[in-house]
Enzyme design. Sequence first.
Site, PDB file in Angstrom:
ATOM      1  N   ASN A   1      40.522  51.091 -25.500  1.00  0.00           N
ATOM      2  CA  ASN A   1      39.084  51.628 -24.778  1.00  0.00           C
ATOM      3  C   ASN A   1      37.804  51.563 -25.367  1.00  0.00           C
ATOM      4  O   ASN A   1      37.936  51.790 -26.821  1.00  0.00           O
ATOM      5  CB  ASN A   1      39.296  53.151 -24.356  1.00  0.00           C
ATOM      6  CG  ASN A   1      38.108  53.713 -23.648  1.00  0.00           C
ATOM      7  OD1 ASN A   1      37.766  54.701 -24.068  1.00  0.00           O
ATOM      8  ND2 ASN A   1      37.775  53.262 -22.778  1.00  0.00           N
ATOM      9  N   GLY A   2      36.877  50.868 -24.736  1.00  0.00           N
ATOM     10  CA  GLY A   2      35.532  50.833 -25.244  1.00  0.00           C
ATOM     11  C   GLY A   2      34.760  49.715 -24.917  1.00  0.00           C
ATOM     12  O   GLY A   2      35.079  48.544 -25.423  1.00  0.00           O
TER      13      GLY A   2
ATOM     14  N   ALA B   1      34.454  63.125 -16.929  1.00  0.00           N
ATOM     15  CA  ALA B   1      34.214  64.413 -16.530  1.00  0.00           C
ATOM     16  C   ALA B   1      32.701  64.452 -15.489  1.00  0.00           C
ATOM     17  O   ALA B   1      31.887  63.631 -16.123  1.00  0.00           O
ATOM     18  CB  ALA B   1      33.982  65.534 -17.270  1.00  0.00           C
TER      19      ALA B   1
ATOM     20  N   GLY C   1      35.799  52.877 -18.533  1.00  0.00           N
ATOM     21  CA  GLY C   1      34.954  54.123 -18.212  1.00  0.00           C
ATOM     22  C   GLY C   1      33.824  53.484 -17.523  1.00  0.00           C
ATOM     23  O   GLY C   1      33.720  52.958 -16.073  1.00  0.00           O
TER      24      GLY C   1
ATOM     25  N   PRO D   1      39.181  58.422 -18.127  1.00  0.00           N
ATOM     26  CA  PRO D   1      38.696  59.755 -17.312  1.00  0.00           C
ATOM     27  C   PRO D   1      37.210  59.913 -17.620  1.00  0.00           C
ATOM     28  O   PRO D   1      36.817  59.943 -18.900  1.00  0.00           O
ATOM     29  CB  PRO D   1      39.713  60.677 -18.328  1.00  0.00           C
ATOM     30  CG  PRO D   1      39.911  60.296 -19.541  1.00  0.00           C
ATOM     31  CD  PRO D   1      40.188  58.756 -18.984  1.00  0.00           C
TER      32      PRO D   1
ATOM     33  N   CYS E   1      36.858  64.045 -26.580  1.00  0.00           N
ATOM     34  CA  CYS E   1      35.543  64.507 -26.410  1.00  0.00           C
ATOM     35  C   CYS E   1      34.401  64.868 -27.414  1.00  0.00           C
ATOM     36  O   CYS E   1      34.835  65.883 -28.330  1.00  0.00           O
ATOM     37  CB  CYS E   1      35.675  65.714 -25.194  1.00  0.00           C
ATOM     38  SG  CYS E   1      33.956  66.040 -24.407  1.00  0.00           S
TER      39      CYS E   1
ATOM     40  N   GLN F   1      44.387  65.496 -17.362  1.00  0.00           N
ATOM     41  CA  GLN F   1      43.907  65.661 -18.682  1.00  0.00           C
ATOM     42  C   GLN F   1      43.534  67.292 -19.005  1.00  0.00           C
ATOM     43  O   GLN F   1      42.685  67.796 -18.336  1.00  0.00           O
ATOM     44  CB  GLN F   1      42.706  64.604 -19.095  1.00  0.00           C
ATOM     45  CG  GLN F   1      42.440  64.866 -20.613  1.00  0.00           C
ATOM     46  CD  GLN F   1      41.292  63.775 -21.190  1.00  0.00           C
ATOM     47  OE1 GLN F   1      40.267  64.338 -20.575  1.00  0.00           O
ATOM     48  NE2 GLN F   1      41.392  62.991 -21.726  1.00  0.00           N
TER      49      GLN F   1
HETATM   50  C1  FMN Z   1      30.219  60.521 -18.073  1.00  0.00           C
HETATM   51  C2  FMN Z   1      31.513  60.443 -19.219  1.00  0.00           C
HETATM   52  C3  FMN Z   1      32.377  61.401 -19.023  1.00  0.00           C
HETATM   53  C4  FMN Z   1      33.628  61.393 -19.932  1.00  0.00           C
HETATM   54  N1  FMN Z   1      34.533  62.417 -19.512  1.00  0.00           N
HETATM   55  C5  FMN Z   1      35.685  62.094 -20.232  1.00  0.00           C
HETATM   56  C6  FMN Z   1      36.828  63.287 -20.092  1.00  0.00           C
HETATM   57  O1  FMN Z   1      36.723  63.929 -19.345  1.00  0.00           O
HETATM   58  N2  FMN Z   1      37.994  63.050 -20.783  1.00  0.00           N
HETATM   59  C7  FMN Z   1      37.921  61.951 -21.922  1.00  0.00           C
HETATM   60  O2  FMN Z   1      38.998  61.774 -22.580  1.00  0.00           O
HETATM   61  N3  FMN Z   1      37.165  61.189 -22.003  1.00  0.00           N
HETATM   62  C8  FMN Z   1      35.975  61.057 -21.326  1.00  0.00           C
HETATM   63  N4  FMN Z   1      34.915  60.329 -21.537  1.00  0.00           N
HETATM   64  C9  FMN Z   1      35.167  58.939 -22.250  1.00  0.00           C
HETATM   65  C10 FMN Z   1      35.593  57.811 -21.641  1.00  0.00           C
HETATM   66  O3  FMN Z   1      36.805  58.148 -20.712  1.00  0.00           O
HETATM   67  C11 FMN Z   1      35.935  56.449 -22.310  1.00  0.00           C
HETATM   68  O4  FMN Z   1      36.563  56.869 -23.589  1.00  0.00           O
HETATM   69  C12 FMN Z   1      34.107  56.158 -23.066  1.00  0.00           C
HETATM   70  O5  FMN Z   1      33.296  56.231 -21.765  1.00  0.00           O
HETATM   71  C13 FMN Z   1      34.493  54.584 -23.464  1.00  0.00           C
HETATM   72  O6  FMN Z   1      34.883  53.807 -22.625  1.00  0.00           O
HETATM   73  P1  FMN Z   1      33.800  52.856 -21.915  1.00  0.00           P
HETATM   74  O7  FMN Z   1      33.196  52.207 -22.774  1.00  0.00           O
HETATM   75  O8  FMN Z   1      34.689  51.883 -21.016  1.00  0.00           O
HETATM   76  O9  FMN Z   1      32.903  53.755 -21.166  1.00  0.00           O
HETATM   77  C14 FMN Z   1      33.683  60.185 -20.668  1.00  0.00           C
HETATM   78  C15 FMN Z   1      32.692  59.285 -20.812  1.00  0.00           C
HETATM   79  C16 FMN Z   1      31.567  59.519 -19.863  1.00  0.00           C
HETATM   80  C17 FMN Z   1      30.613  58.422 -20.000  1.00  0.00           C
END
Ligand code: FMN
Length: 323
Positions: A200-201, A18, A224, A16, A100, A70
Amino acid sequence: MFIGSIEITGAAALAPMAGVADAAFRRICRDHGAAFTVSEMISAKALTYGDLKSQELSVLSDRERPAAIQLFGDDPDTLAQAARLVMAQKPDWLDINMGCPAPKIAGNHCGSALMRDPDLCYRIVKATCEAVDVPVTVKIRKGYAKDQVNAVEVAQACESGGAAAITVHGRTRDQMYAPPVDWDIIRDVKRAVSVPIIGNGDVTSPQSAAALYEHTGCDLIMIGRGALGAPWLFSQVEAYLKHGTLLPTPPLAKRMEILCRQVALAASLKGERCALLQARKHASWYMRELRGAAIFRGEAGTISTMEDLRALCWRVIKANEDE
Ligand SMILES: Cc1cc2nc3c(=O)[nH]c(=O)nc-3n(C[C@H](O)[C@H](O)[C@H](O)COP(=O)(O)O)c2cc1C
């Protein structure tokens, strides 16, 4: 792997995000093999007040399923009430945001701030599970701060409350999105609970996807930022994990076509004006690492119609013809 009785096929889910992973992007990612999608986070309190913007965020299209909605909030009863309200969208399951880090969310005791109170996490999950007859999952971080690392305890509390799966982002709240990501904590959570764990990450390639699975033993991974401007990453990850094949990135013309399809879809869902404003950042992600990327990023910042976008894509293709 299963979330409740729902079988999840595919090797990586879309995280997810936002303001970024809207219905159009989610659908494009599903078309490219994302295992499931999750809506942008939605305020439980705002939903109970009848807020229209929040209701719009909860709209799911059949093409993006399996899909979760969510919710964020800090009060079990409000989350339960909001959960019942969003059932109108027939989500396949609900996810609760416990990760968050943004000040306006965590500063209001929501998102990652919930992790400071594992008993509250338990009560939130329990109340939400009792309110609806779809599975409830949670998304947590490593902990609230580097001296408050308690993902294992929070995951156990959520499992006791009835969570059907838990996503773990291997960073603390005070890290926001900065390196390093800690995959050990995902492995620790996986060993400590029996519900499926989604790691995740920092997955940005088929190889890093394989490494995350191997390092943690997790049941699924979630991507993400790595998918921004690169929705085909999901099929690349799947091909690599299933067959050891490294699929090439689609040719530039195809990538620009996917971008245009995503934005046209967004325009049909939220209107051209709004979609094109949000398309500016998507366009620059699709164009990164190309010849002239800095110039095109500047131009992407001015597009306001589908015609502008198509013209920009054409210039990008022309400037990179030998790509
Ligand atoms: C722009 C942006 C918006 C995000 N919005 C949410 C959200 O609405 N809900 C949530 O659980 N995590 C949110 N995240 C976190 C991501 O879901 C994810 O956990 C995080 O980016 C790490 O994963 P990645 O390294 O693959 O990006 C957001 C991340 C980014 C960069």
